[in-house]
Design a protein around this motif. Sequence first.
Motif, PDB file in Angstrom:
ATOM      1  N   ILE A 242       0.852  -1.184   0.000  1.00  0.00           N
ATOM      2  CA  ILE A 242       0.000   0.000   0.000  1.00  0.00           C
ATOM      3  C   ILE A 242       0.886   1.231   0.000  1.00  0.00           C
ATOM      4  CG2 ILE A 242      -1.780   1.251   1.261  1.00  0.00           C
ATOM      5  CD1 ILE A 242      -2.401  -1.407   2.650  1.00  0.00           C
ATOM      6  N   LYS A 243       0.537   2.186  -0.847  1.00  0.00           N
ATOM      7  CA  LYS A 243       1.285   3.444  -0.864  1.00  0.00           C
ATOM      8  C   LYS A 243       1.095   4.137   0.484  1.00  0.00           C
ATOM      9  CE  LYS A 243      -0.057   4.533  -5.391  1.00  0.00           C
ATOM     10  NZ  LYS A 243      -0.570   5.594  -6.245  1.00  0.00           N
ATOM     11  N   LEU A 244       2.131   4.801   0.915  1.00  0.00           N
ATOM     12  CA  LEU A 244       2.106   5.495   2.200  1.00  0.00           C
ATOM     13  C   LEU A 244       0.981   6.526   2.273  1.00  0.00           C
ATOM     14  CD1 LEU A 244       3.708   5.250   4.771  1.00  0.00           C
ATOM     15  CD2 LEU A 244       5.247   7.013   3.927  1.00  0.00           C
ATOM     16  N   GLU A 245       0.755   7.260   1.179  1.00  0.00           N
ATOM     17  CA  GLU A 245      -0.308   8.279   1.214  1.00  0.00           C
ATOM     18  C   GLU A 245      -1.696   7.649   1.298  1.00  0.00           C
ATOM     19  OE1 GLU A 245       0.864   8.145  -3.251  1.00  0.00           O
ATOM     20  OE2 GLU A 245       1.986   8.376  -1.411  1.00  0.00           O
ATOM     21  N   ASP A 246      -1.878   6.464   0.714  1.00  0.00           N
ATOM     22  CA  ASP A 246      -3.158   5.769   0.833  1.00  0.00           C
ATOM     23  C   ASP A 246      -3.368   5.263   2.257  1.00  0.00           C
ATOM     24  OD1 ASP A 246      -3.842   6.170  -1.842  1.00  0.00           O
ATOM     25  OD2 ASP A 246      -2.875   4.304  -2.488  1.00  0.00           O
ATOM     26  N   MET A 247      -2.323   4.679   2.807  1.00  0.00           N
ATOM     27  CA  MET A 247      -2.388   4.200   4.199  1.00  0.00           C
ATOM     28  C   MET A 247      -2.714   5.366   5.133  1.00  0.00           C
ATOM     29  SD  MET A 247      -1.215   1.663   6.618  1.00  0.00           S
ATOM     30  CE  MET A 247      -0.070   0.695   5.737  1.00  0.00           C
ATOM     31  N   ASP A 248      -2.042   6.485   4.916  1.00  0.00           N
ATOM     32  CA  ASP A 248      -2.247   7.658   5.758  1.00  0.00           C
ATOM     33  C   ASP A 248      -3.675   8.185   5.631  1.00  0.00           C
ATOM     34  OD1 ASP A 248      -0.797   9.522   7.567  1.00  0.00           O
ATOM     35  OD2 ASP A 248      -1.436  10.995   6.064  1.00  0.00           O
TER      36      ASP A 248
END
Length: 188
Positions: free
Chosen positions: A130-136
């Motif tokens: 998962i991309k960090l920005e999606d997780m965030d």
Amino acid sequence: MSESLITKQAIADGFKGLMRIKSFDKITISDIAKSCGLNRQTFYYHFQDKYELLDWIYYNEAISVMTEGLTFENWSSRIYRMLTQMKKEDYFYINAFKASGQKEFEAYLFSVAKELFKEIITNLSGEKEIKLEDMDFIASFFSYGTVGIIVAWAQEGMRESPEFLKERFENLVLDSKNLAVKRFLSAL
């Protein structure tokens, strides 16, 4: 317990006693010191101002109750413990939150909730990266909702029981875990 911790607790107890009879904004440092038999200088030795004292109480009497040993497996029982502690001294939390004294509480609780939701998302994603920005984004969404409900509960007089809120959180997180988060992750 150290002498400093005993003094801090005495100051906190005096402050909470005053919160039963006065609004947060009307309480002075002199009032707090007098209520626990100390002088103003002793107060300032331990706390910068009443906002720092408020933060100390939030952390030591509510947040730490929830965060100590917090895991994905025990999150709902930890939230329940925190809500129960808050309800036990509802006069204090209701008064403090009405005075906009919840910002530190809210910020700290948000950071804890966000880390917990990141753990949930990681567990649900399995092998998928998962991309960090999606997780965030996902973790922030659920954290704002959770913290917002807790703060609103206190500001509105804690009418619902801690058990009721715990069950609502469990249902929401479990439903989200199985539906919304999985759908979002599958769309990535």
